[in-house]
Write a protein that holds these residues in place. Structure first.
Motif, PDB file in Angstrom:
ATOM      1  N   GLU A  55      -4.387  44.003  44.457  1.00 47.06           N
ATOM      2  CA  GLU A  55      -3.248  44.447  43.642  1.00 47.06           C
ATOM      3  C   GLU A  55      -2.652  43.234  42.962  1.00 47.06           C
ATOM      4  O   GLU A  55      -2.288  42.276  43.623  1.00 47.06           O
ATOM      5  CB  GLU A  55      -2.194  45.092  44.529  1.00 47.06           C
ATOM      6  CG  GLU A  55      -2.601  46.445  45.039  1.00 47.06           C
ATOM      7  CD  GLU A  55      -1.606  46.973  46.053  1.00 47.06           C
ATOM      8  OE1 GLU A  55      -0.452  46.513  46.071  1.00 47.06           O
ATOM      9  OE2 GLU A  55      -2.020  47.834  46.836  1.00 47.06           O
ATOM     10  N   GLU A  56      -2.580  43.286  41.645  1.00 46.87           N
ATOM     11  CA  GLU A  56      -1.918  42.187  40.957  1.00 46.87           C
ATOM     12  C   GLU A  56      -0.560  42.686  40.502  1.00 46.87           C
ATOM     13  O   GLU A  56      -0.329  42.970  39.350  1.00 46.87           O
ATOM     14  CB  GLU A  56      -2.785  41.677  39.812  1.00 46.87           C
ATOM     15  CG  GLU A  56      -3.864  40.771  40.360  1.00 46.87           C
ATOM     16  CD  GLU A  56      -4.963  40.409  39.384  1.00 46.87           C
ATOM     17  OE1 GLU A  56      -4.857  40.812  38.210  1.00 46.87           O
ATOM     18  OE2 GLU A  56      -5.904  39.739  39.818  1.00 46.87           O
ATOM     19  N   THR A  57       0.315  42.828  41.488  1.00 43.69           N
ATOM     20  CA  THR A  57       1.624  43.403  41.188  1.00 43.69           C
ATOM     21  C   THR A  57       2.672  42.306  41.024  1.00 43.69           C
ATOM     22  O   THR A  57       2.567  41.244  41.641  1.00 43.69           O
ATOM     23  CB  THR A  57       2.049  44.361  42.324  1.00 43.69           C
ATOM     24  OG1 THR A  57       3.419  44.683  42.128  1.00 43.69           O
ATOM     25  CG2 THR A  57       1.872  43.753  43.702  1.00 43.69           C
ATOM     26  N   THR A  58       3.635  42.587  40.181  1.00 47.48           N
ATOM     27  CA  THR A  58       4.736  41.633  40.041  1.00 47.48           C
ATOM     28  C   THR A  58       5.993  42.185  40.715  1.00 47.48           C
ATOM     29  O   THR A  58       7.057  41.591  40.627  1.00 47.48           O
ATOM     30  CB  THR A  58       5.036  41.359  38.547  1.00 47.48           C
ATOM     31  OG1 THR A  58       5.146  42.619  37.889  1.00 47.48           O
ATOM     32  CG2 THR A  58       3.969  40.507  37.916  1.00 47.48           C
ATOM     33  N   ALA A  59       5.821  43.358  41.365  1.00 44.98           N
ATOM     34  CA  ALA A  59       6.979  43.970  42.041  1.00 44.98           C
ATOM     35  C   ALA A  59       7.409  43.087  43.212  1.00 44.98           C
ATOM     36  O   ALA A  59       6.588  42.407  43.822  1.00 44.98           O
ATOM     37  CB  ALA A  59       6.592  45.352  42.554  1.00 44.98           C
ATOM     38  N   ALA A  60       8.704  43.121  43.493  1.00 45.80           N
ATOM     39  CA  ALA A  60       9.218  42.319  44.613  1.00 45.80           C
ATOM     40  C   ALA A  60       8.614  42.830  45.913  1.00 45.80           C
ATOM     41  O   ALA A  60       8.558  44.040  46.136  1.00 45.80           O
ATOM     42  CB  ALA A  60      10.742  42.445  44.671  1.00 45.80           C
ATOM     43  N   PRO A  61       8.138  41.924  46.787  1.00 44.72           N
ATOM     44  CA  PRO A  61       7.615  42.391  48.077  1.00 44.72           C
ATOM     45  C   PRO A  61       8.727  43.022  48.913  1.00 44.72           C
ATOM     46  O   PRO A  61       9.887  42.607  48.819  1.00 44.72           O
ATOM     47  CB  PRO A  61       7.105  41.107  48.736  1.00 44.72           C
ATOM     48  CG  PRO A  61       7.741  39.985  48.005  1.00 44.72           C
ATOM     49  CD  PRO A  61       8.083  40.466  46.636  1.00 44.72           C
ATOM     50  N   GLU A  62       8.353  44.040  49.678  1.00 47.32           N
ATOM     51  CA  GLU A  62       9.367  44.720  50.503  1.00 47.32           C
ATOM     52  C   GLU A  62       9.540  43.976  51.819  1.00 47.32           C
ATOM     53  O   GLU A  62       8.742  44.143  52.743  1.00 47.32           O
ATOM     54  CB  GLU A  62       8.940  46.162  50.752  1.00 47.32           C
ATOM     55  CG  GLU A  62       9.116  46.991  49.503  1.00 47.32           C
ATOM     56  CD  GLU A  62       8.753  48.441  49.709  1.00 47.32           C
ATOM     57  OE1 GLU A  62       8.827  48.920  50.853  1.00 47.32           O
ATOM     58  OE2 GLU A  62       8.383  49.068  48.707  1.00 47.32           O
ATOM     59  N   ILE A  63      10.552  43.135  51.838  1.00 48.94           N
ATOM     60  CA  ILE A  63      10.806  42.336  53.046  1.00 48.94           C
ATOM     61  C   ILE A  63      12.293  42.416  53.395  1.00 48.94           C
ATOM     62  O   ILE A  63      13.121  42.759  52.547  1.00 48.94           O
ATOM     63  CB  ILE A  63      10.410  40.850  52.835  1.00 48.94           C
ATOM     64  CG1 ILE A  63      11.143  40.245  51.614  1.00 48.94           C
ATOM     65  CG2 ILE A  63       8.920  40.696  52.688  1.00 48.94           C
ATOM     66  CD1 ILE A  63      10.931  38.736  51.457  1.00 48.94           C
ATOM     67  N   SER A  64      12.590  42.072  54.629  1.00 51.11           N
ATOM     68  CA  SER A  64      13.990  41.944  55.045  1.00 51.11           C
ATOM     69  C   SER A  64      14.066  40.728  55.970  1.00 51.11           C
ATOM     70  O   SER A  64      13.037  40.296  56.514  1.00 51.11           O
ATOM     71  CB  SER A  64      14.456  43.218  55.748  1.00 51.11           C
ATOM     72  OG  SER A  64      13.618  43.470  56.853  1.00 51.11           O
ATOM     73  N   PRO A  65      15.252  40.169  56.131  1.00 52.27           N
ATOM     74  CA  PRO A  65      15.360  39.000  57.019  1.00 52.27           C
ATOM     75  C   PRO A  65      14.943  39.362  58.440  1.00 52.27           C
ATOM     76  O   PRO A  65      15.121  40.505  58.865  1.00 52.27           O
ATOM     77  CB  PRO A  65      16.856  38.661  56.975  1.00 52.27           C
ATOM     78  CG  PRO A  65      17.341  39.251  55.689  1.00 52.27           C
ATOM     79  CD  PRO A  65      16.532  40.500  55.487  1.00 52.27           C
ATOM     80  N   CYS A  66      14.370  38.404  59.152  1.00 60.60           N
ATOM     81  CA  CYS A  66      13.919  38.736  60.511  1.00 60.60           C
ATOM     82  C   CYS A  66      14.783  38.026  61.552  1.00 60.60           C
ATOM     83  O   CYS A  66      15.321  36.949  61.301  1.00 60.60           O
ATOM     84  CB  CYS A  66      12.441  38.393  60.697  1.00 60.60           C
ATOM     85  SG  CYS A  66      12.114  36.699  61.048  1.00 60.60           S
ATOM     86  N   PRO A  67      14.960  38.647  62.701  1.00 65.63           N
ATOM     87  CA  PRO A  67      15.744  38.001  63.760  1.00 65.63           C
ATOM     88  C   PRO A  67      15.004  36.782  64.307  1.00 65.63           C
ATOM     89  O   PRO A  67      13.779  36.711  64.235  1.00 65.63           O
ATOM     90  CB  PRO A  67      15.848  39.092  64.829  1.00 65.63           C
ATOM     91  CG  PRO A  67      14.783  40.059  64.532  1.00 65.63           C
ATOM     92  CD  PRO A  67      14.380  39.920  63.106  1.00 65.63           C
ATOM     93  N   PHE A  68      15.764  35.844  64.812  1.00 65.58           N
ATOM     94  CA  PHE A  68      15.126  34.680  65.446  1.00 65.58           C
ATOM     95  C   PHE A  68      16.012  34.192  66.589  1.00 65.58           C
ATOM     96  O   PHE A  68      17.205  34.502  66.644  1.00 65.58           O
ATOM     97  CB  PHE A  68      14.880  33.560  64.433  1.00 65.58           C
ATOM     98  CG  PHE A  68      16.114  33.062  63.733  1.00 65.58           C
ATOM     99  CD1 PHE A  68      16.864  32.021  64.246  1.00 65.58           C
ATOM    100  CD2 PHE A  68      16.525  33.640  62.535  1.00 65.58           C
ATOM    101  CE1 PHE A  68      18.012  31.566  63.604  1.00 65.58           C
ATOM    102  CE2 PHE A  68      17.671  33.192  61.872  1.00 65.58           C
ATOM    103  CZ  PHE A  68      18.413  32.149  62.410  1.00 65.58           C
TER     104      PHE A  68
END
Ligand code: UTP
Length: 456
Positions: A55-68
């Motif tokens: 996929e050559e997408t320019t859409a923002a990846p679906e991520i969220s901050p992760c706990p640490f």
């Protein structure tokens, strides 16, 4: 040509690789046939699918901050975690895994990167820094700690000779297991492999993630099992401040907070645009995303006045052997479009285009994270554990790394009551101490003189 290979070539649409067959002499024929015999054609067909479905997408990846979890968290019982980790080390449950198959293109060093002189006073090599930490921990805990080193086809022999010529830096050679990573063919836009010579197919190393399959195919996993090793401390070859054997990290990894499959260390990013992998969640799963795959908004996003994606990866992990055994072939393949010089079989000319003309395939070790059910991220102190050598000059070069190594040594010495002037150059050998605590147990000078250059 073996009929079985000819059939594979036909089935995979790769007959062009035999275009020059009739004009090759017997030596070249043998060379090409030998290379063809090493190719896993089932895997190859899968790679072509990966290339076609990319996929050559320019859409923002679906991520969220992760706990640490942070080492600064006062509510955690760090002493108990350290003791638990130490007990596991004493029981011989840990081995060290170093990936050293990279080409080190940015550094521009002629030999394997592990042979690069990296410490500020004695110029110890990157391999020596790791070896001495293993030696120190083996003596401290009274146990053998085996060292697994992944090389590449190109640097395997020279790496072996380097270690042997240096008497394995005091380690027993039977405790060192060296194995090369795999190589995979690249393809053009039509899914055709490329010939670099009339008798040679272009293949590239399969990335640091290749280590997972190579651990299995080389027999290293069985070797570990026979020793009773259950956990692997994964370190890259190029971070002289890396804490190779870290009982606190191991204790946390094997605690009930984690599934004990994969744990990772991070540091607070030095600035939002720092070029390191970044920890995030994809759905529920802990992941690492490459900085270049994040949008600028994501990179700079703030939550409650703090950087949302603040955890930079230092590529230090713990993996359980049982987990690796189960996922050895599950890591995804990444596709990179690159310029590859090759012989164009339609003209017989060598193409030296600077434009990308080939799709190369690689695996990344951090793709293990989302495969684990409960993966822990430990935020540790940058100044204690991270001084990578990536570039010949500027950021993350030997110069910046040596400065950071010196600063940590000065901090440790001052914490032990030694006066260290600003212009002294100091190094603490990994065979001397692995912490302020251990340094405090040995006899130290009360002061270091102005301008002195000293290794302790
Ligand atoms: P890098 O991604 O920094 O690559 O590797 P590199 O080869 O050292 O340097 P450049 O990008 O060519 O300048 C991170 C770690 O992964 C290992 C390297 O040896 C290093 O320890 N690595 C990388 C492998 O073992 N195999 C690979 O195919 C790639």
């Amino acid at each position: 040509m073996l009929p079985s290979i000819e059939q594979q070539l036909i089935r995979s649409g790769q007959e062009h690789l035999l275009h020059y067959w009739d004009e090759l002499d017997s030596k070249s024929k043998a060379k090409l046939q030998e290379q063809l015999e090493t190719i896993d054609f089932d895997l190859f067909r899968h790679l072509v699918e990966v290339m076609r479905n990319r996929e050559e997408t320019t859409a923002a990846p679906e991520i969220s901050p992760c706990p640490f979890t942070s080492l600064d968290d006062p509510t955690a019982d760090w002493d108990a975690l350290k003791q638990a980790g130490e007990a596991l080390i004493r029981q011989g449950k840990i081995g060290v895994l170093t990936v050293a198959g990279g080409q080190g293109t940015r550094l521009g060093w002629s030999g394997p990167k592990g042979t690069f002189p990296a410490t500020p006073v004695t110029g110890k090599s990157l391999f020596q820094i790791i070896a001495e930490q293993i030696l120190f921990a083996s003596q401290k805990y009274g146990v053998k700690i085996p060292w697994y080193i992944m090389t590449s086809v190109e640097n395997d022999q020279i790496t072996r000779s380097f270690l042997l010529d240096n008497n394995c830096f005091g380690l027993d050679r039977t405790d060192i297991f060296i194995f090369p990573q795999g190589v995979v063919p690249a393809v053009d836009a039509n899914g055709k492999m490329l010939l670099v010579e009339k008798d040679q197919i272009f293949m590239n190393p399969d990335g640091h993630g290749g280590v997972i399959a190579a651990l299995k195919s080389s027999g290293a996993l069985e070797e570990m099992a026979s020793r009773g090793v259950e956990q692997l401390a994964y370190v890259q070859v190029d971070n002289p401040l890396v804490k190779v054997v870290d009982p606190t990290f191991l204790g946390l990894h094997c605690s009930d907070q984690s599934s004990g499959e994969v744990s990772s260390k991070c540091v607070l990013k030095s600035d939002p645009d720092e070029r390191v992998g970044v920890f995030c969640n994809r759905g529920e799963a802990t992941s690492i995303i490459e900085y270049s795959d994040m949008t600028s908004e994501q990179t700079h996003e703030m939550i409650d006045g703090k950087l949302a994606y603040c955890c930079g990866s230092i590529a230090a992990h713990l993996f359980s052997i049982s987990f690796i055994e189960n996922v050895a072939n599950d890591l995804p393949w990444h596709v990179a479009h690159k310029a590859v010089q090759h012989v164009d079989v339609s003209t017989g000319d060598t193409s030296v285009s600077e434009e990308p003309n080939a799709y190369k395939f690689e695996r990344f070790v951090f793709d293990l994270l989302p495969l684990a059910s409960n993966s822990i991220v430990l935020q540790t102190k940058r100044e204690e554990e991270f001084a990578p050598i990536k570039n010949a000059q500027g950021n993350d070069s030997a110069q910046t790394s040596m400065k950071l190594q010196r600063e940590r040594a000065v901090t440790w010495l001052r914490a032990c009551g030694v006066e260290v002037p600003e212009d002294a150059m100091v190094e603490i050998s990994a065979t001397t101490a692995d912490s302020i605590e251990d340094l405090g147990k040995i006899e130290l000078p009360t002061e270091i003189l102005a301008g002195e250059i000293i290794s302790i």
